[in-house]
Structures are given as structure tokens and as C-alpha cells.
Scaffold this motif. Structure first.
Motif, PDB file in Angstrom:
ATOM      1  N   ILE A   1      19.887 -36.610  44.042  1.00 45.42           N
ATOM      2  CA  ILE A   1      19.301 -37.862  43.567  1.00 45.42           C
ATOM      3  C   ILE A   1      19.384 -37.848  42.046  1.00 45.42           C
ATOM      4  N   ILE A   2      19.941 -38.917  41.471  1.00 46.86           N
ATOM      5  CA  ILE A   2      20.176 -39.017  40.038  1.00 46.86           C
ATOM      6  C   ILE A   2      19.304 -40.132  39.478  1.00 46.86           C
ATOM      7  N   ALA A   3      18.689 -39.908  38.333  1.00 42.35           N
ATOM      8  CA  ALA A   3      17.877 -40.936  37.675  1.00 42.35           C
ATOM      9  C   ALA A   3      18.785 -41.895  36.921  1.00 42.35           C
ATOM     10  N   HIS A   4      18.415 -43.167  36.890  1.00 38.68           N
ATOM     11  CA  HIS A   4      19.265 -44.157  36.233  1.00 38.68           C
ATOM     12  C   HIS A   4      18.962 -44.292  34.743  1.00 38.68           C
ATOM     13  N   ASP A   5      17.803 -43.850  34.286  1.00 41.06           N
ATOM     14  CA  ASP A   5      17.398 -44.080  32.900  1.00 41.06           C
ATOM     15  C   ASP A   5      17.444 -42.808  32.050  1.00 41.06           C
ATOM     16  N   VAL A   6      18.482 -42.008  32.253  1.00 44.32           N
ATOM     17  CA  VAL A   6      18.657 -40.779  31.477  1.00 44.32           C
ATOM     18  C   VAL A   6      19.248 -41.156  30.124  1.00 44.32           C
ATOM     19  N   ASN A   7      18.744 -40.515  29.073  1.00 39.12           N
ATOM     20  CA  ASN A   7      19.226 -40.811  27.742  1.00 39.12           C
ATOM     21  C   ASN A   7      19.591 -39.506  27.054  1.00 39.12           C
ATOM     22  N   PRO A   8      20.810 -39.266  26.658  1.00 43.36           N
ATOM     23  CA  PRO A   8      22.005 -40.084  26.734  1.00 43.36           C
ATOM     24  C   PRO A   8      22.609 -40.078  28.141  1.00 43.36           C
ATOM     25  N   ILE A   9      23.202 -41.168  28.507  1.00 47.22           N
ATOM     26  CA  ILE A   9      23.727 -41.358  29.861  1.00 47.22           C
ATOM     27  C   ILE A   9      24.885 -40.407  30.151  1.00 47.22           C
ATOM     28  N   GLU A  10      25.538 -39.902  29.086  1.00 47.93           N
ATOM     29  CA  GLU A  10      26.669 -38.988  29.269  1.00 47.93           C
ATOM     30  C   GLU A  10      26.263 -37.696  29.959  1.00 47.93           C
ATOM     31  N   CYS A  11      24.972 -37.391  29.972  1.00 47.32           N
ATOM     32  CA  CYS A  11      24.498 -36.170  30.636  1.00 47.32           C
ATOM     33  C   CYS A  11      24.734 -36.209  32.139  1.00 47.32           C
ATOM     34  N   VAL A  12      24.617 -37.393  32.750  1.00 49.88           N
ATOM     35  CA  VAL A  12      24.723 -37.487  34.210  1.00 49.88           C
ATOM     36  C   VAL A  12      25.847 -38.398  34.689  1.00 49.88           C
ATOM     37  N   ILE A  13      26.623 -38.968  33.791  1.00 51.01           N
ATOM     38  CA  ILE A  13      27.640 -39.949  34.186  1.00 51.01           C
ATOM     39  C   ILE A  13      28.739 -39.323  35.049  1.00 51.01           C
ATOM     40  N   TRP A  14      28.967 -38.035  34.920  1.00 50.39           N
ATOM     41  CA  TRP A  14      30.015 -37.343  35.676  1.00 50.39           C
ATOM     42  C   TRP A  14      29.516 -36.789  37.006  1.00 50.39           C
ATOM     43  N   LEU A  15      28.218 -36.839  37.239  1.00 53.12           N
ATOM     44  CA  LEU A  15      27.647 -36.255  38.453  1.00 53.12           C
ATOM     45  C   LEU A  15      28.109 -36.945  39.747  1.00 53.12           C
ATOM     46  N   PRO A  16      28.205 -38.295  39.788  1.00 50.10           N
ATOM     47  CA  PRO A  16      28.731 -38.930  41.014  1.00 50.10           C
ATOM     48  C   PRO A  16      30.167 -38.511  41.348  1.00 50.10           C
ATOM     49  N   ALA A  17      30.993 -38.311  40.327  1.00 49.23           N
ATOM     50  CA  ALA A  17      32.370 -37.871  40.577  1.00 49.23           C
ATOM     51  C   ALA A  17      32.393 -36.464  41.166  1.00 49.23           C
ATOM     52  N   LEU A  18      31.527 -35.603  40.667  1.00 51.47           N
ATOM     53  CA  LEU A  18      31.441 -34.241  41.187  1.00 51.47           C
ATOM     54  C   LEU A  18      30.939 -34.239  42.628  1.00 51.47           C
ATOM     55  N   CYS A  19      29.938 -35.084  42.897  1.00 48.75           N
ATOM     56  CA  CYS A  19      29.401 -35.170  44.260  1.00 48.75           C
ATOM     57  C   CYS A  19      30.448 -35.684  45.239  1.00 48.75           C
ATOM     58  N   SER A  20      31.215 -36.678  44.833  1.00 48.91           N
ATOM     59  CA  SER A  20      32.233 -37.209  45.743  1.00 48.91           C
ATOM     60  C   SER A  20      33.374 -36.214  45.940  1.00 48.91           C
ATOM     61  N   LYS A  21      33.681 -35.431  44.920  1.00 47.04           N
ATOM     62  CA  LYS A  21      34.733 -34.416  45.043  1.00 47.04           C
ATOM     63  C   LYS A  21      34.343 -33.351  46.058  1.00 47.04           C
ATOM     64  N   PHE A  22      33.070 -32.933  46.052  1.00 47.63           N
ATOM     65  CA  PHE A  22      32.599 -31.899  46.967  1.00 47.63           C
ATOM     66  C   PHE A  22      31.939 -32.480  48.216  1.00 47.63           C
ATOM     67  N   ASN A  23      32.043 -33.792  48.392  1.00 47.04           N
ATOM     68  CA  ASN A  23      31.535 -34.504  49.577  1.00 47.04           C
ATOM     69  C   ASN A  23      30.032 -34.263  49.795  1.00 47.04           C
ATOM     70  N   VAL A  24      29.266 -34.395  48.718  1.00 44.80           N
ATOM     71  CA  VAL A  24      27.811 -34.274  48.767  1.00 44.80           C
ATOM     72  C   VAL A  24      27.227 -35.678  48.634  1.00 44.80           C
ATOM     73  N   PRO A  25      26.365 -36.107  49.557  1.00 45.02           N
ATOM     74  CA  PRO A  25      25.747 -37.432  49.424  1.00 45.02           C
ATOM     75  C   PRO A  25      24.884 -37.500  48.167  1.00 45.02           C
ATOM     76  N   PHE A  26      24.982 -38.615  47.455  1.00 46.07           N
ATOM     77  CA  PHE A  26      24.186 -38.784  46.249  1.00 46.07           C
ATOM     78  C   PHE A  26      23.610 -40.188  46.214  1.00 46.07           C
ATOM     79  N   SER A  27      22.609 -40.347  45.374  1.00 43.56           N
ATOM     80  CA  SER A  27      21.960 -41.635  45.217  1.00 43.56           C
ATOM     81  C   SER A  27      21.483 -41.767  43.780  1.00 43.56           C
TER      82      SER A  27
END
Length: 148
Positions: A63-89
Motif C-alpha cells: 500500500i502506497i501513500a499518495h501524498d508523499v513529498n517528494p513524490i520521487e521517493c515512491v513514484i517507481w514503486l508501482p513499476a517494481l510491484c508490477s515487475k515482481f507481480n505484487v498487488p499494490f494500491s
């Protein structure tokens, strides 16, 4: 996520909330001679910890928070989750997520599991919903807006 699904996710996560030391002592009273059972689900938080769990394929969902500042900290996390086939939200309000792990705020939370056979229907429904709303739409979005 919509309001109802977010409510269900937080109700589930509250069951496995990380307890403070005082709460542990009052809630769990271990008698001498008994072996403490391993908890089935563990909640981990923080970018580095969650990333390592995803790479080791030990994360059940993220589960990823939408209001992280700076956003660059978590912007790559969905790509990593999809690469390893981990459900994310992606969920609003990082401070509400922080309450689950006894912090003011947290950027992401991963749920881990010791035994795959212990996944109940409630968690299975949430995992399916995460895959439908986020994992399946991730590839479509990346094709439309670029990146892959």
C-alpha cells in the motif's frame, strides 16, 4: 481506491496492527513453558524495507501513500510491484497509514505472510481488487502515457 474499499482495507490492517510494547504486555500473557506461536501476517513499513520485501518476493501486497513529498521517493514503486507481480494500491493520507505502524507518517506498507495456505477469503478479495484496479491498469496506463 473508493471510500468503501479503503474502509475495508484499513479494517483488515487494524487486525494486524503493530502493537506498542505496553499493549503487547497487556494483550499477550505468555505462561512459562509455552512456546510463542509465530504470527501469520506481519506489517512492514518504509521504502527500503518494502523494496527489499518485494525483491525477495515476500510481500503479499503493498500500500502506497499518495501524498508523499517528494513524490520521487515512491513514484517507481508501482513499476517494481508490477515487475515482481505484487498487488499494490495507492491510498490517501499517509498519516492514517502511519497510525497502523505507530509512527506519525509512513510512505508505504507491505504485508508479509509466513504460510501462503493461511490466506483467508477476506484477504483474497482485497488482493483480487488490488490486481483489478491497479496491476491490470498499470500496463494500459504505461502504454498510453509512455514508459514501457
Amino acid at each position: 481506491l473508493d471510500r468503501n474499499l479503503t474502509k475495508q482495507v484499513f479494517e483488515l490492517l487494524n487486525k494486524y496492527k503493530i502493537l506498542k510494547k505496553i499493549e503487547k504486555e497487556t494483550k499477550i500473557s505468555i505462561k512459562p513453558g509455552k512456546i510463542k506461536e509465530k504470527t501469520k501476517f506481519l506489517m512492514k513499513h518504509g521504502i527500503r524495507t518494502v523494496t527489499n520485501l518485494i525483491k525477495k518476493k515476500r510481500a503479499l501486497f503493498v500500500i502506497i501513500a499518495h501524498d508523499v513529498n517528494p513524490i520521487e521517493c515512491v513514484i517507481w514503486l508501482p513499476a517494481l510491484c508490477s515487475k515482481f507481480n505484487v498487488p499494490f494500491s495507492i491510498i490517501k493520507n499517509k498519516s492514517r497509514m502511519g497510525q497502523l505502524v505507530n509512527r506519525k507518517k509512513t510512505s508505504c506498507i507491505a504485508m508479509t505472510i509466513h504460510d501462503v495456505s493461511s490466506i483467508n477469503t477476506e484477504i483474497g478479495k482485497i488482493l483480487d481488487t488490488f490486481r483489478i484496479h491497479f496491476n491490470n491498469h498499470f500496463e494500459e496506463t504505461m502504454r498510453k502515457w509512455g514508459g514501457l
